[in-house]
Design an enzyme around this catalytic site. Structure first.
Site, PDB file in Angstrom:
ATOM      1  N   CYS A 338       0.799  -1.234   0.000  1.00 49.24           N
ATOM      2  CA  CYS A 338       0.000   0.000   0.000  1.00 49.24           C
ATOM      3  C   CYS A 338       0.835   1.289   0.000  1.00 49.24           C
ATOM      4  O   CYS A 338       0.524   2.197  -0.772  1.00 49.24           O
ATOM      5  CB  CYS A 338      -1.005   0.023   1.144  1.00 49.24           C
ATOM      6  SG  CYS A 338      -1.122  -1.430   2.141  1.00 49.24           S
ATOM      7  N   ARG A 367       6.810 -11.116   5.490  1.00 49.37           N
ATOM      8  CA  ARG A 367       6.353 -10.904   6.864  1.00 49.37           C
ATOM      9  C   ARG A 367       6.966 -11.969   7.751  1.00 49.37           C
ATOM     10  O   ARG A 367       6.957 -13.149   7.412  1.00 49.37           O
ATOM     11  CB  ARG A 367       4.818 -10.978   6.943  1.00 49.37           C
ATOM     12  CG  ARG A 367       4.185  -9.878   6.123  1.00 49.37           C
ATOM     13  CD  ARG A 367       2.683  -9.922   6.174  1.00 49.37           C
ATOM     14  NE  ARG A 367       2.143  -8.913   5.263  1.00 49.37           N
ATOM     15  CZ  ARG A 367       0.862  -8.730   5.023  1.00 49.37           C
ATOM     16  NH1 ARG A 367      -0.034  -9.465   5.648  1.00 49.37           N
ATOM     17  NH2 ARG A 367       0.461  -7.807   4.172  1.00 49.37           N
ATOM     18  N   GLN A 385       0.966 -11.239  -3.148  1.00 56.17           N
ATOM     19  CA  GLN A 385      -0.441 -10.853  -3.082  1.00 56.17           C
ATOM     20  C   GLN A 385      -0.930 -10.433  -4.459  1.00 56.17           C
ATOM     21  O   GLN A 385      -0.198  -9.789  -5.194  1.00 56.17           O
ATOM     22  CB  GLN A 385      -0.612  -9.634  -2.165  1.00 56.17           C
ATOM     23  CG  GLN A 385      -0.310  -9.886  -0.712  1.00 56.17           C
ATOM     24  CD  GLN A 385      -0.490  -8.612   0.096  1.00 56.17           C
ATOM     25  OE1 GLN A 385       0.032  -7.568  -0.279  1.00 56.17           O
ATOM     26  NE2 GLN A 385      -1.212  -8.709   1.188  1.00 56.17           N
ATOM     27  N   ASP A 387      -2.607  -7.939  -5.177  1.00 60.43           N
ATOM     28  CA  ASP A 387      -3.006  -6.759  -4.430  1.00 60.43           C
ATOM     29  C   ASP A 387      -3.563  -5.689  -5.353  1.00 60.43           C
ATOM     30  O   ASP A 387      -3.153  -5.588  -6.511  1.00 60.43           O
ATOM     31  CB  ASP A 387      -1.759  -6.201  -3.717  1.00 60.43           C
ATOM     32  CG  ASP A 387      -2.119  -5.415  -2.477  1.00 60.43           C
ATOM     33  OD1 ASP A 387      -3.310  -5.306  -2.169  1.00 60.43           O
ATOM     34  OD2 ASP A 387      -1.187  -4.921  -1.815  1.00 60.43           O
ATOM     35  N   HIS A 389      -5.333  -1.447  -5.065  1.00 58.84           N
ATOM     36  CA  HIS A 389      -5.866  -0.343  -4.280  1.00 58.84           C
ATOM     37  C   HIS A 389      -6.745   0.523  -5.164  1.00 58.84           C
ATOM     38  O   HIS A 389      -6.364   0.854  -6.278  1.00 58.84           O
ATOM     39  CB  HIS A 389      -4.723   0.460  -3.648  1.00 58.84           C
ATOM     40  CG  HIS A 389      -3.932  -0.351  -2.677  1.00 58.84           C
ATOM     41  ND1 HIS A 389      -2.767  -0.997  -3.015  1.00 58.84           N
ATOM     42  CD2 HIS A 389      -4.183  -0.684  -1.387  1.00 58.84           C
ATOM     43  CE1 HIS A 389      -2.323  -1.666  -1.973  1.00 58.84           C
ATOM     44  NE2 HIS A 389      -3.158  -1.510  -0.971  1.00 58.84           N
ATOM     45  N   LYS A 473     -13.298  -4.253   7.393  1.00 58.13           N
ATOM     46  CA  LYS A 473     -13.059  -5.061   6.194  1.00 58.13           C
ATOM     47  C   LYS A 473     -14.092  -6.141   6.012  1.00 58.13           C
ATOM     48  O   LYS A 473     -14.829  -6.484   6.937  1.00 58.13           O
ATOM     49  CB  LYS A 473     -11.659  -5.679   6.259  1.00 58.13           C
ATOM     50  CG  LYS A 473     -11.427  -6.539   7.484  1.00 58.13           C
ATOM     51  CD  LYS A 473      -9.992  -7.039   7.538  1.00 58.13           C
ATOM     52  CE  LYS A 473      -9.789  -7.955   8.738  1.00 58.13           C
ATOM     53  NZ  LYS A 473      -8.538  -8.679   8.729  1.00 58.13           N
ATOM     54  N   HIS A 519      -8.356  -1.276  -0.021  1.00 56.50           N
ATOM     55  CA  HIS A 519      -7.378  -2.344  -0.261  1.00 56.50           C
ATOM     56  C   HIS A 519      -8.179  -3.578  -0.626  1.00 56.50           C
ATOM     57  O   HIS A 519      -9.169  -3.860   0.020  1.00 56.50           O
ATOM     58  CB  HIS A 519      -6.591  -2.692   1.001  1.00 56.50           C
ATOM     59  CG  HIS A 519      -5.959  -1.541   1.703  1.00 56.50           C
ATOM     60  ND1 HIS A 519      -4.604  -1.375   1.765  1.00 56.50           N
ATOM     61  CD2 HIS A 519      -6.497  -0.501   2.381  1.00 56.50           C
ATOM     62  CE1 HIS A 519      -4.335  -0.291   2.471  1.00 56.50           C
ATOM     63  NE2 HIS A 519      -5.461   0.265   2.856  1.00 56.50           N
TER      64      HIS A 519
END
Length: 646
Positions: A338, A367, A385, A387, A389, A473, A519
């Site tokens: 992000c 992570r 991911q 991912d 946005h 979320k 997200h």
RNA sequence: GCCGAUGUAGCUCAGUUGGCCAGAGCAGCUGAUUUGUAAUCUGCAGGUCGGGGGUUCGAAUCCCUUCAUCGGCUCCA
């Protein structure tokens, strides 16, 4: 007399004070035997509780969650009774029913350890006690008396629990020689508990707090019939065969290396092929839906994460910053995409007319998950991911949210994930200081999520206290082979990062405004998604995802030349095909390649070589007859098209 | 990170209370066979018994330690 209303709407009069069990007996003695608990006027109760007023009643049998829960909860008390008999002085924490069975957290006392080898002994004791068929007796007790009782018993866990309860609501259940603090409801007696299996023993912190004592948690499951237990055990065995770690090894999809490091997956060629097929599929979908693909580095300056707030919150638990030759300069392996995406947004000015900006990246993040938490591909330390946005105006939030729900459901449909659950995660109302962002924004975000899900007719369960620190979320979970739930897709509203990164757009009033950020992931991560996919398909990927579509099996070496020709044609037609030209009997080749889960086996012998055809066998489905090569190419193409058409 | 269990060949597993050169099946490589829809036969090769330390005349086996894996807990941006 009182009036009882049943779920089908029918009504019947009974004597005041009659129990649910007696009501069931009045309907049929057989029903009475199969009923384990009852919901009376919305309250879940023991069957023995008297009904004093007009009521609606629902009787719970094994097939109801409520019925199973009473059954397993009582089983957990039975286990506790057995434990107390076998381990005098043992102390008890909590012992609830769970989705598949029950557990009890116990403290056997210093220098005593309960291990899996002890389970059969406890099991036998339970069977012995169950056979005595004693009743579960409910008793109301004052708080003072309850504390006195458990203090006398020396069970500090129970007294701690009682101290947090309100006086007047405390009940005990007695069964045999065992008395437990418990809300119930329970079975009338131990009689229905016929089949018992204690499945495992594990450590569990008292009240889930890692600073407190580690209790011993014993898991078990019980059934009213031995056959049901046998079936359950067979199911577990079958499920083990679908474990993605096992299939990943068998089919050479991925591996781990101690030398590389724990939790760092290595994708083998076949696994990479599956992964790439997924990425290509999703990328095409995203482009159609107005996403722009971006690419960002795997590291970022520590200051980036200080700005985003992630460093403060997760810095200590992350891979530690990388130092450079430059004094005081530090970079982190990126734990999320992000902040990078925010800076991409900031690279150019934005008008209200071009919003929403949808920015997607297959971004690999790192992570530092705790070592004990790593699990195959579902929980790793480096993962990619899918991912994205969305930067949008507040008035666009609801529609963006709904579009993402559509996209996730579409992808799940293609993947045949029918058994998913959707969870809305909101703030913990009692701990609002844990979250960053204004009260007003949080309330709006929570409202938007709930309403968008509602408008999409999505069945959700709402959980308070599960939100991310920056916003609420909506998560989509899919089960693995043995029913563990894994979060895949997630949609998260964020009013926080736009503030921190000072994201703006020019409105039609020519003033700067703050966009809202969403997200979202669909797969969650490539790793976890492939894992769940493997367990759901036991490695039999749909044709479009399969790393190899077909394998050619010549009946003898004499046909290897023709086989090579077919191989070339298929591979040139973009149908990834293998050849098995070992000097083995055809039966052996079929068996070996069936086990490799290759979707089509193409058998070639004299007949086929002469007529320029192939004999097609579908994996798991047997002989499909003879086809011309061109015919097969078209067949495969149309099959793939069908799989992806919805 | 915590509790418990496990670690023997590429894979799945045997190895009795410590005792001769650590075994099997599958996979691999040989050679024979040339096969019609889920396992052809022969031979060979493969292991510092997770790593390190100790006890012992002697350790895969007992003890300590360390690493990894598994089942949970905690956590999950």
């Amino acid at each position: 007399m009182i009036k009882i209303t049943f779920p089908d709407g029918s009504q019947k009069e009974f004597k005041k004070g009659i129990s649910s069990l007696e009501i069931a007996e009045g309907i049929s003695p057989r029903l009475a035997k199969e009923v384990y608990s009852a919901t009376v006027n919305g309250e879940l109760l023991d069957l023995a509780r008297p009904v004093d007023v007009d009521a609606t009643i629902k009787l719970h049998k094994w097939d109801d969650t409520e019925g199973k829960h009473a059954f397993w909860h009582s089983s957990s008390h039975l286990m506790a009774e057995a434990l107390e008999a076998l381990y005098p002085g043992i102390k008890f924490g909590i012992g609830p029913a769970i989705e598949n069975g029950f557990y009890y957290d116990v403290d056997p006392g210093t220098s005593r350890v309960i291990t899996e080898t002890d389970l059969p002994v406890i099991e036998n004791k339970m069977k012995e006690l169950a056979a005595t068929n004693h009743a579960f007796i409910r008793e109301e007790i004052s708080k003072k008396d309850a504390i006195e009782l458990f203090t006398k018993k020396g069970d500090e866990y129970k007294t701690e629990l009682i101290s947090e309860l309100q006086d007047g609501t405390i009940t005990l259940y007695k069964s045999g020689s065992f008395t437990d603090l418990c809300r119930g409801p329970h079975l009338t007696s131990t009689e229905p508990i016929k089949a018992i299996k204690l499945t495992s023993v594990a450590g569990a912190y008292w009240r889930g707090d890692e600073k407190r004592k580690m209790m011993t948690r014993i898991y078990g499951i019980t059934f009213p019939k031995q056959k049901m237990l046998d079936d359950y055990l067979v199911f577990l065995e079958e499920a083990k065969k679908r474990d993605h770690r096992r299939i990943g090894k068998e089919l050479e999809l991925f591996t781990f290396s101690q030398k590389v490091g724990m939790g760092l997956p290595l994708w083998l060629p076949k696994g990479s092929e599956v992964r790439q097929n997924l990425i290509n599929f999703l990328t095409a979908l995203l482009k159609k839906r107005g996403y722009k693909i971006v690419t960002t580095p795997h590291i970022g300056n520590v200051d980036l994460y200080k700005l985003s707030g992630h460093f403060e919150k997760y810095g200590k638990d992350s891979f530690q910053p990388i130092s450079t030759p430059q004094e005081g300069e530090q970079f982190m392996l990126k734990p999320m995409n992000c902040p990078h995406h925010c800076e991409i947004y900031n690279a150019t000015p934005h008008s209200y007319k071009e919003l929403p900006v949808r920015m997607a990246e297959f971004g690999t993040v790192y992570r530092y998950e705790q070592s004990g938490e790593l699990h195959g591909l579902t929980r790793v330390r480096s993962f990619t991911q899918d991912d994205a946005h969305h930067f949008c105006r507040p008035d666009q939030l609801r529609d963006e949210f709904k579009n993402i729900i559509d996209l996730i459901l579409y992808v799940f449909k293609i993947m045949n994930f029918n058994d998913y659950t959707a969870q809305i995660s909101l703030r913990d109302p009692d701990n609002k200081e844990k979250y960053i962002g204004s009260e007003e924004n949080w309330e709006k975000a929570e409202r938007d999520i709930i309403e968008a899900a509602g408008e999409k007719n999505l069945v959700t369960n709402v959980v308070r206290g599960e939100a991310a620190f920056y916003g609420p979320k909506l998560d989509f979970m899919v089960k693995d082979a043995i029913g563990r739930k894994w979060q895949l897709g997630t949609i998260q509203v964020d009013y926080n990062l736009p503030e921190r990164f000072d994201l703006t757009y020019n409105g039609n009033d020519n003033q700067k405004h703050r966009p809202v950020m969403i997200h979202r992931t669909i797969f969650g991560s490539m790793e976890r998604f492939v894992a769940v996919l493997i367990e759901n398909t036991s490695g039999k990927f749909p044709l479009w995802l399969a790393p190899d579509k077909a394998v050619i099996l010549p009946i003898s070496d004499k046909f290897n030349d023709y086989a090579a020709k077919v191989l070339e044609i298929l591979n040139n037609s973009d149908i990834c095909t293998l050849i098995d030209d070992r000097s083995e009997k055809i039966g052996k080749k079929i068996r070996d390649n069936e086990l490799k889960r290759i979707p089509y086996l193409l058998i070639i012998g004299e007949k086929e070589a002469e007529s320029g055809t192939i004999s097609v066998r579908k994996q798991g489905d047997g002989d499909k007859g003879v086809m011309k090569i061109e015919e097969f190419v078209n067949f495969i193409r149309s099959e793939i098209k069908n799989e992806l058409a919805f």
